[in-house]
Design an enzyme around this catalytic site. Structure first.
Site, PDB file in Angstrom:
ATOM      1  N   PRO A 212       0.815  -1.219   0.000  1.00 32.96           N
ATOM      2  CA  PRO A 212       0.000   0.000   0.000  1.00 32.96           C
ATOM      3  C   PRO A 212       0.850   1.272   0.000  1.00 32.96           C
ATOM      4  O   PRO A 212       1.698   1.463   0.868  1.00 32.96           O
ATOM      5  CB  PRO A 212      -0.802  -0.136   1.299  1.00 32.96           C
ATOM      6  CG  PRO A 212      -0.787  -1.591   1.618  1.00 32.96           C
ATOM      7  CD  PRO A 212       0.537  -2.082   1.150  1.00 32.96           C
ATOM      8  N   GLU A 213       0.634   2.114  -0.992  1.00 29.46           N
ATOM      9  CA  GLU A 213       1.246   3.439  -1.048  1.00 29.46           C
ATOM     10  C   GLU A 213       0.121   4.413  -1.385  1.00 29.46           C
ATOM     11  O   GLU A 213      -1.049   4.044  -1.373  1.00 29.46           O
ATOM     12  CB  GLU A 213       2.392   3.454  -2.049  1.00 29.46           C
ATOM     13  CG  GLU A 213       3.458   2.404  -1.699  1.00 29.46           C
ATOM     14  CD  GLU A 213       4.808   2.607  -2.358  1.00 29.46           C
ATOM     15  OE1 GLU A 213       5.085   3.713  -2.852  1.00 29.46           O
ATOM     16  OE2 GLU A 213       5.609   1.644  -2.367  1.00 29.46           O
TER      17      GLU A 213
ATOM     18  N   LYS B  69      -0.988   7.926   3.254  1.00 28.52           N
ATOM     19  CA  LYS B  69      -1.229   6.489   3.404  1.00 28.52           C
ATOM     20  C   LYS B  69      -2.281   6.186   4.467  1.00 28.52           C
ATOM     21  O   LYS B  69      -2.459   5.036   4.859  1.00 28.52           O
ATOM     22  CB  LYS B  69       0.076   5.780   3.777  1.00 28.52           C
ATOM     23  CG  LYS B  69       1.191   5.930   2.756  1.00 28.52           C
ATOM     24  CD  LYS B  69       2.398   5.154   3.240  1.00 28.52           C
ATOM     25  CE  LYS B  69       3.597   5.387   2.362  1.00 28.52           C
ATOM     26  NZ  LYS B  69       4.767   4.631   2.827  1.00 28.52           N
TER      27      LYS B  69
ATOM     28  N   ASN C 194       8.007   2.426  -0.406  1.00 26.40           N
ATOM     29  CA  ASN C 194       9.272   1.853  -0.845  1.00 26.40           C
ATOM     30  C   ASN C 194       9.335   1.599  -2.346  1.00 26.40           C
ATOM     31  O   ASN C 194      10.398   1.703  -2.961  1.00 26.40           O
ATOM     32  CB  ASN C 194       9.527   0.552  -0.085  1.00 26.40           C
ATOM     33  CG  ASN C 194      10.994   0.313   0.154  1.00 26.40           C
ATOM     34  OD1 ASN C 194      11.750   1.250   0.385  1.00 26.40           O
ATOM     35  ND2 ASN C 194      11.416  -0.935   0.094  1.00 26.40           N
TER      36      ASN C 194
ATOM     37  N   ARG D 229      14.490  -1.216   4.988  1.00 23.28           N
ATOM     38  CA  ARG D 229      13.619  -1.644   3.897  1.00 23.28           C
ATOM     39  C   ARG D 229      14.471  -2.048   2.696  1.00 23.28           C
ATOM     40  O   ARG D 229      15.485  -1.410   2.416  1.00 23.28           O
ATOM     41  CB  ARG D 229      12.686  -0.511   3.474  1.00 23.28           C
ATOM     42  CG  ARG D 229      11.687  -0.086   4.539  1.00 23.28           C
ATOM     43  CD  ARG D 229      10.991   1.189   4.127  1.00 23.28           C
ATOM     44  NE  ARG D 229      10.043   1.647   5.134  1.00 23.28           N
ATOM     45  CZ  ARG D 229       8.722   1.598   4.980  1.00 23.28           C
ATOM     46  NH1 ARG D 229       8.198   1.116   3.869  1.00 23.28           N
ATOM     47  NH2 ARG D 229       7.923   2.045   5.916  1.00 23.28           N
TER      48      ARG D 229
END
Length: 285
Positions: free
Chosen positions: A2-3, A51, A165, A250
């Site tokens: 999810p972004e 977000k 990311n 990440r």
């Protein structure tokens, strides 16, 4: 993953299913709100903020949720089998006469006064997909800490809201710089393009079922999730290493030929990962 674009899609689905309808079922499966009951209240709107998701209901209340890495909201019709995961992963159920929204694996779920929404989202920078978007302010925020690596600055939602990311890695590739390049060393012409390009990518993908940054069918992303595979531009194997965002490490992807510049130093844990097969690294959604 999810972004900003996928959260925008989730808000649109939830808004279409719930807004203007009265809740006939309410079940918040977190201890603090286990006794909260929203039944009988109409849902006013569902709004994305970076977000974050804000579901506003009658009586001045807002249900705030954040999907982070694995969360999702699913919408079902009466009699339809729920398919978002096992029952023990359900954190919220909001139902009307003809739709039921089910929140799975939601790491953040809280019930706020609508007047207190700033407690949840007031720290966020300009939203790439929101009415408050301000490219000049976003760029100023990014440049405020000149020595910070670009990848970290892009993930910091206080600078601009909506980049995760995947977009971090793809934006750095499209700009031809590594995510470890200090913000102050990004060439001025590329820095000027950065926030405009970020908005363009998220806007292009908010209506697409599959996120793409390449425009190539079957090759959706330039570097994210492509560790050790050939770069789509030059053929050099794509590398992967860890990069922190201030809260956790990440996996970060880049092409060492198309993106010359600083990278994890030899001998560091981050660099060791870059030389190893990418087992266990989550593929892009």
């Amino acid at each position: 993953m999810p972004e900003g674009d996928t959260v925008w899609q989730a808000a649109r689905r939830l808004h279409g299913a719930l807004a203007g309808r009265t809740l006939t079922r309410s079940d918040l499966r977190v201890p603090k709100y286990a006794t909260a009951d929203l039944t009988g209240r109409a849902v006013l709107d569902v709004t994305p903020r970076g977000k974050h998701l804000l579901t506003r209901v009658e009586g001045g209340l807002t249900l705030h949720s954040h999907l982070r890495m694995d969360g999702s909201w699913k919408v079902f019709t009466p009699g339809q089998r729920w398919t978002g995961g096992p029952a023990h992963q359900i954190r919220a159920i909001l139902g009307t006469a003809d739709r039921t929204a089910v929140g799975y694996r939601l790491p953040v779920l809280e019930l706020l006064r609508t007047t207190d929404e700033h407690r949840a989202v007031g720290h966020l920078g300009p939203d790439l997909l929101g009415p408050d978007w301000d490219p000049d302010r976003a760029l100023t925020n990014l440049l405020a800490d000149p020595a910070r690596p670009l990848g970290e600055a892009l993930l910091d939602q206080r600078n601009l809201a909506g980049i995760g990311n995947v977009y971090k890695s793809e934006l750095c590739f499209l700009l031809g710089v590594t995510p470890w390049l200090p913000v102050e060393d990004v060439p001025a012409d590329r820095a000027a393009q950065l926030v405009t390009l970020a908005k363009k990518l998220l806007e292009a993908n908010r209506d697409r079922p599959v996120r793409t940054t390449t425009g190539r069918r079957g090759q959706d992303l330039f570097v994210y999730g492509r560790a050790f595979r050939p770069c789509l531009r030059c053929g050099t194997p794509v590398r992967v290493a860890d990069q922190g965002d201030g809260s956790r490490e990440r996996p970060t992807y880049w092409c060492p030929t198309c993106q010359p510049g600083p990278a994890p130093a030899p001998g560091t844990p981050q660099a060791r990962r870059a030389r190893q097969p990418s087992r266990g690294i989550r593929p892009p959604n």
